[in-house]
Design a protein around this motif. Structure first.
Motif, PDB file in Angstrom:
ATOM      1  N   SER A 151      -1.424 -10.076   6.704  1.00 59.52           N
ATOM      2  CA  SER A 151      -2.217 -10.453   5.536  1.00 59.52           C
ATOM      3  C   SER A 151      -1.231 -10.909   4.467  1.00 59.52           C
ATOM      4  O   SER A 151      -0.020 -10.815   4.657  1.00 59.52           O
ATOM      5  CB  SER A 151      -3.058  -9.275   5.027  1.00 59.52           C
ATOM      6  OG  SER A 151      -2.253  -8.310   4.373  1.00 59.52           O
TER       7      SER A 151
ATOM      8  N   ASP B 137       0.798  -1.221   0.000  1.00 58.75           N
ATOM      9  CA  ASP B 137       0.000   0.000   0.000  1.00 58.75           C
ATOM     10  C   ASP B 137       0.836   1.279   0.000  1.00 58.75           C
ATOM     11  O   ASP B 137       0.290   2.367   0.065  1.00 58.75           O
ATOM     12  CB  ASP B 137      -0.934   0.018   1.217  1.00 58.75           C
ATOM     13  CG  ASP B 137      -0.175  -0.205   2.517  1.00 58.75           C
ATOM     14  OD1 ASP B 137       1.028  -0.486   2.443  1.00 58.75           O
ATOM     15  OD2 ASP B 137      -0.795  -0.084   3.577  1.00 58.75           O
TER      16      ASP B 137
ATOM     17  N   ASN C 155      -5.211  -3.943   1.414  1.00 66.00           N
ATOM     18  CA  ASN C 155      -4.134  -4.824   1.877  1.00 66.00           C
ATOM     19  C   ASN C 155      -4.643  -5.917   2.812  1.00 66.00           C
ATOM     20  O   ASN C 155      -3.878  -6.558   3.524  1.00 66.00           O
ATOM     21  CB  ASN C 155      -3.038  -4.014   2.571  1.00 66.00           C
ATOM     22  CG  ASN C 155      -3.548  -3.260   3.784  1.00 66.00           C
ATOM     23  OD1 ASN C 155      -4.685  -3.433   4.210  1.00 66.00           O
ATOM     24  ND2 ASN C 155      -2.710  -2.415   4.351  1.00 66.00           N
TER      25      ASN C 155
ATOM     26  N   GLU D 196     -12.106  -0.116  11.630  1.00 62.90           N
ATOM     27  CA  GLU D 196     -11.033   0.544  10.887  1.00 62.90           C
ATOM     28  C   GLU D 196      -9.648   0.234  11.422  1.00 62.90           C
ATOM     29  O   GLU D 196      -8.660   0.768  10.911  1.00 62.90           O
ATOM     30  CB  GLU D 196     -11.270   2.059  10.894  1.00 62.90           C
ATOM     31  CG  GLU D 196     -12.576   2.463  10.219  1.00 62.90           C
ATOM     32  CD  GLU D 196     -12.810   3.965  10.265  1.00 62.90           C
ATOM     33  OE1 GLU D 196     -11.988   4.667  10.901  1.00 62.90           O
ATOM     34  OE2 GLU D 196     -13.801   4.435   9.677  1.00 62.90           O
ATOM     35  N   ASN D 197      -9.536  -0.600  12.430  1.00 62.92           N
ATOM     36  CA  ASN D 197      -8.243  -0.944  13.015  1.00 62.92           C
ATOM     37  C   ASN D 197      -7.420  -1.746  12.002  1.00 62.92           C
ATOM     38  O   ASN D 197      -7.742  -2.883  11.681  1.00 62.92           O
ATOM     39  CB  ASN D 197      -8.449  -1.747  14.292  1.00 62.92           C
ATOM     40  CG  ASN D 197      -7.172  -1.884  15.094  1.00 62.92           C
ATOM     41  OD1 ASN D 197      -6.069  -1.876  14.538  1.00 62.92           O
ATOM     42  ND2 ASN D 197      -7.302  -2.024  16.396  1.00 62.92           N
ATOM     43  N   SER D 198      -6.340  -1.163  11.498  1.00 67.91           N
ATOM     44  CA  SER D 198      -5.543  -1.818  10.459  1.00 67.91           C
ATOM     45  C   SER D 198      -4.656  -2.926  11.005  1.00 67.91           C
ATOM     46  O   SER D 198      -3.950  -3.572  10.240  1.00 67.91           O
ATOM     47  CB  SER D 198      -4.671  -0.780   9.736  1.00 67.91           C
ATOM     48  OG  SER D 198      -3.791  -0.137  10.642  1.00 67.91           O
ATOM     49  N   SER D 199      -4.698  -3.161  12.325  1.00 70.52           N
ATOM     50  CA  SER D 199      -3.938  -4.286  12.880  1.00 70.52           C
ATOM     51  C   SER D 199      -4.770  -5.564  12.897  1.00 70.52           C
ATOM     52  O   SER D 199      -4.282  -6.609  13.316  1.00 70.52           O
ATOM     53  CB  SER D 199      -3.476  -3.954  14.310  1.00 70.52           C
ATOM     54  OG  SER D 199      -4.583  -3.857  15.189  1.00 70.52           O
TER      55      SER D 199
ATOM     56  N   HIS E 262     -12.607  -8.059   4.364  1.00 72.63           N
ATOM     57  CA  HIS E 262     -11.629  -7.066   4.798  1.00 72.63           C
ATOM     58  C   HIS E 262     -12.065  -5.678   4.337  1.00 72.63           C
ATOM     59  O   HIS E 262     -12.816  -5.528   3.368  1.00 72.63           O
ATOM     60  CB  HIS E 262     -10.234  -7.390   4.267  1.00 72.63           C
ATOM     61  CG  HIS E 262     -10.166  -7.570   2.778  1.00 72.63           C
ATOM     62  ND1 HIS E 262     -10.142  -6.521   1.893  1.00 72.63           N
ATOM     63  CD2 HIS E 262     -10.142  -8.695   2.011  1.00 72.63           C
ATOM     64  CE1 HIS E 262     -10.087  -6.976   0.655  1.00 72.63           C
ATOM     65  NE2 HIS E 262     -10.097  -8.301   0.704  1.00 72.63           N
TER      66      HIS E 262
ATOM     67  N   THR F 148      -6.595  -5.778   5.527  1.00 74.99           N
ATOM     68  CA  THR F 148      -6.682  -5.512   6.956  1.00 74.99           C
ATOM     69  C   THR F 148      -7.979  -4.759   7.214  1.00 74.99           C
ATOM     70  O   THR F 148      -8.667  -4.322   6.300  1.00 74.99           O
ATOM     71  CB  THR F 148      -5.485  -4.682   7.451  1.00 74.99           C
ATOM     72  OG1 THR F 148      -5.488  -3.405   6.790  1.00 74.99           O
ATOM     73  CG2 THR F 148      -4.181  -5.394   7.178  1.00 74.99           C
ATOM     74  N   GLY F 149      -8.295  -4.557   8.509  1.00 72.96           N
ATOM     75  CA  GLY F 149      -9.572  -3.960   8.862  1.00 72.96           C
ATOM     76  C   GLY F 149     -10.720  -4.918   8.549  1.00 72.96           C
ATOM     77  O   GLY F 149     -10.523  -5.966   7.940  1.00 72.96           O
TER      78      GLY F 149
ATOM     79  N   TYR G 246      -9.730  -2.874   3.910  1.00 74.24           N
ATOM     80  CA  TYR G 246      -8.729  -2.198   3.090  1.00 74.24           C
ATOM     81  C   TYR G 246      -8.179  -3.147   2.016  1.00 74.24           C
ATOM     82  O   TYR G 246      -8.290  -4.373   2.131  1.00 74.24           O
ATOM     83  CB  TYR G 246      -7.575  -1.682   3.961  1.00 74.24           C
ATOM     84  CG  TYR G 246      -8.032  -0.747   5.055  1.00 74.24           C
ATOM     85  CD1 TYR G 246      -8.607   0.487   4.764  1.00 74.24           C
ATOM     86  CD2 TYR G 246      -7.904  -1.110   6.400  1.00 74.24           C
ATOM     87  CE1 TYR G 246      -9.030   1.326   5.775  1.00 74.24           C
ATOM     88  CE2 TYR G 246      -8.327  -0.265   7.414  1.00 74.24           C
ATOM     89  CZ  TYR G 246      -8.888   0.953   7.094  1.00 74.24           C
ATOM     90  OH  TYR G 246      -9.310   1.790   8.087  1.00 74.24           O
TER      91      TYR G 246
END
Length: 759
Positions: free
Chosen positions: A189, A67, A320, A292-295, A316, A322-323, A318
């Motif tokens: 991911s 990203d 990539n 929205e937590n990208s972890s 997911h 995540t989220g 995003y």
């Protein structure tokens, strides 16, 4: 003549210099294009710069993240399948334009960029004649060479630091001599090498040798075996086939060595499973929720969806991967399943019934009969309890709040309350048996203290997490209304200065709250104890004051709902291992929209000495009520004395009145706790007392907001607002006798905190 001969270089000298320059240049270029890095060589994060093994089986180079092309990671790739088998800096990406892998002349192997450096290996003392090379096994090693070119010792190797892939020669296990564990950790991911949710370890039962216990892979040179732990939880063999499927270990599935979860949602059934679908889902925004937590990786989304009854599908958020995006209730109705479109995981409800023998049906019939009888008896018992509860309700005082009355009628039994809590809040529901095990059957050795609400125990969960278990006694004045209120309020809050509620348990008539464990208990345990108050120097006290103010600021202004605590006092301030304060006990807190500013009640609850005059006398409460309590708490922290215990026979003053007298006389510093031994900041003390006197003014409108208080405490500018005479100036007498701490409503005295000082 001699001068001209010195300026005129000899032909042999020129040739020597040229050969030296050519050798250095050629060696540097050769090193970065072969399998070796020599001292002074670098591998740049530029296009085409690679370090490949001798046979070209593996290559090392910087690859950009999915990203952000300006960030890169250093990978070792298997050339055959173009798959990364090792990542040097998975937890910290580096700048693409400036990153280099470098080996300096002291034997330090590191990744450098304009943002700093990542040390892969640094010897205790400089090492001469070391080289780094990528082997055809996929192992990147740093070794010291003998002057004749033979190896002396391996200083560092990538095989000692596995990421998500196990190659032949790598180890899974533990080095007993160094304590290092060899394990695999999945990517977050398939696009992000950040450590993900799954790990693969070997639980050894035998010792490989006196220093190590491990397993390793073996394979032929023609077809190397490579195990990779995917971000979905699959452990695969690169040459084809699954080794293990942790991604299937959820819910009721017990296939392939999976175990069922201890706490299963009541809304899930045997056979329920998520299936990967592709198509065009219903886009009703009211029936979708985003995390929205990208972890969060895809398996985190699956776990959340599985435990949330209203969730029927997820994907997911995003690109990539995540989220999370969750589809709620009937949001998947009308979804077109096709070969194109978005990929998402849909919950498929089905029961897999194996072929049953004929004798099962009679047993089922008997079981159903017994169940009907039990239900009938249970209904009779519930009916009697309800009738008894209604009779008691009629005898209660008529001044109870309408909202509490409504809550009591709708929560007439613990079973109904539990259903409501499960549907409305994402809190973990603990089984009573697991709480019993964690507290050693509520043993006296685990008991932290006793308050009016009941005992508090220390518990240790199976995950080894320490918790505080607050068990409300059957005779507790904190009933179902306050129990639900605390769960409702605190489940919506998340701040570093608020205590974290981990979950709850309802078992028959037992009501239990499970919190994070605070090793230093509550503020009053240390502040008012002459044998321990030396642990709170001025810096810690001022830090505690700032932390409490930040917690109140979040409650009053920055949380989704405006929260009025209504019982802010020293016993409701918990201290973690670093003496950081956390506000606790939200049983009588009130929640409003951000547009509301105040309310009134005929049911006065709280602790005398901390209650604002308009609340104690008229039942009117607002955020300024908490501000008043904070002012009293300020004086207690500065002085180390309780508000309701500071008086003499000659001067019938409480702590607020005593502080006001010192302020008028210009002797504020006499208020400071003597245990500090004059080791404090005079400016900060004066600032705290000044702000505290503004907080305890009689009229609510004259008190500052909590945001203004934070500004007063943190800014160095002079405070210009002059405080007025506080509301409660002298200690109250009733019928000629002095009053002590008086309790209103359900609340209890300072002993009633989550972590009690003594039993």
């Amino acid at each position: 003549m001699a001068f001209r001969e010195q300026r005129k270089p000899h032909v042999l000298q020129l040739l020597t210099c040229f050969l030296f320059w050519w050798w250095n240049t050629c060696v540097h270029v050769e090193a970065t294009s072969s399998n070796i890095l020599k001292p002074g060589d670098t591998l740049n994060a530029t296009e085409g710069a690679k370090l490949c093994s001798e046979k070209g089986t593996y290559c090392m180079y910087f690859g950009t993240t999915y990203d952000d092309e300006n960030l890169a990671n250093l990978y070792i790739y298997a050339q055959k399948d173009d798959w990364a088998v090792w990542t040097a800096n998975r937890e910290q990406s580096v700048d693409t334009n400036s990153a280099v892998l470098a080996l300096n002349h002291s034997g330090v192997l590191k990744i450098e960029s304009q943002h700093g450096e990542i040390i892969l290996h640094s010897p205790p003392q400089p090492v001469n004649n070391s080289v780094a090379m990528l082997l055809d096994t996929g192992n990147f090693v740093l070794q010291q060479l003998h002057p004749n070119g033979s190896g002396i010792a391996v200083l560092w190797e990538s095989f000692d630091f596995p990421t998500d892939t196990l190659l032949p020669g790598m180890k899974l296990g533990v080095n007993h001599k160094t304590g290092r564990k060899w394990s695999l950790v999945s990517w977050l991911s398939k696009h992000l090498p950040t450590p993900g949710p799954f790990s693969l370890e070997w639980e050894h039962k035998t010792i490989s040798n006196e220093n190590e216990a491990y397993i390793t892979l073996r394979s032929s040179d023609e077809d190397l075996t490579k195990w990779t732990l995917l971000s979905t939880g699959q452990l695969i063999n690169r040459n084809g086939g699954d080794v293990a499927r942790a991604d299937l270990c959820y819910g009721y599935n017990t296939g392939g060595g999976c175990q069922t979860w201890e706490d299963l949602p009541y809304c899930r059934s045997s056979g329920d499973a998520f299936e990967l679908k592709q198509g065009y889902a219903n886009l009703d925004l009211d029936l979708k929720r985003h995390e929205e937590n990208s972890s969060y990786g895809i398996n985190d989304c699956q776990a959340i969806c599985w435990s949330t009854c209203s969730c029927v599908a997820f994907t997911h958020l995003y690109d990539n991967e995540t989220g999370c995006t969750f589809f709620l209730w009937n949001s998947t109705k009308g979804t077109n399943i096709a070969s194109e479109g978005d990929k998402f995981y849909m919950l498929v409800k089905r029961n897999h019934h194996k072929k049953q023998n004929k004798w099962i049906w009679p047993i089922v019939a008997i079981g159903v009969t017994i169940l009907v009888i039990c239900i009938f008896l249970l209904c009779c018992r519930v009916s009697r309890k309800r009738k008894h509860a209604l009779e008691e309700l009629k005898t209660k005082r008529m001044g109870i709040e309408n909202e509490d009355l409504e809550a009591s009628s709708t929560s007439s039994c613990a079973e109904k309350l539990e259903v409501v809590l499960k549907e409305e809040h994402d809190l973990k529901v603990f089984k009573y048996a697991s709480i019993m095990e964690a507290t050693n059957d509520f043993s006296s050795e685990n008991k932290l203290g006793q308050g009016g609400f009941g005992p508090v125990y220390k518990g240790i969960l199976p995950t080894m997490q320490e918790v505080a278990v607050k068990k409300l006694s059957k005779s507790s004045r904190q009933g179902l209304v306050e129990f639900k209120n605390e769960l409702t309020v605190i489940s919506k809050l998340q701040h570093t200065n608020l205590v974290q509620l981990l979950g709850y348990c309802i078992h028959e008539e037992e009501r239990i709250l499970i919190y994070e464990y605070m090793p230093n208990k509550s503020l009053d345990c240390i502040l008012f104890d002459c044998t321990q108050n030396h642990l709170l120097d001025w810096n810690k006290r001022f830090s505690i004051i700032e932390g409490i103010a930040q917690g109140l600021l979040y409650l009053h202004k920055y949380s989704r709902h405006r929260i009025i605590h209504r019982d802010l006092k020293a016993s409701n301030i918990l201290l973690d291992e670093n003496m950081n304060p956390k506000i606790s006990d939200f049983g009588i807190a009130k929640m409003f929209t951000q547009q509301d500013s105040e309310s009134n009640t005929t049911r006065i609850v709280g602790t005398y000495g901390y209650m604002s005059p308009e609340y104690a006398m008229e039942g009117v409460f607002s955020t300024k009520s908490d501000v008043y309590s904070f002012g009293v708490l300020l004086f207690e922290i500065v002085s180390g004395k309780r508000n309701n215990s500071f008086y003499t026979e000659e001067r019938q003053l409480n702590l607020v009145g005593h502080t006001w007298e010192l302020w008028k006389e210009g002797e504020v510093l006499k208020l400071v706790d003597s245990s500090l031994n004059d080791s404090f900041s005079e400016d900060e003390v004066l600032r705290c007392v000044h702000a505290g006197l503004l907080c305890v003014e009689e009229k609510a409108d004259d008190r500052p907001s909590i945001s203004n208080i934070v500004s007063m405490l943190t800014n160095k500018s002079k405070l210009t607002t002059v405080p007025k005479k506080p509301a409660y100036y002298v200690r109250t007498k009733v019928l000629g006798e002095e009053t002590s701490t008086k309790e209103f409503g359900l609340d209890s005295s300072h002993e009633n905190s989550l972590n009690v000082c003594s039993i």
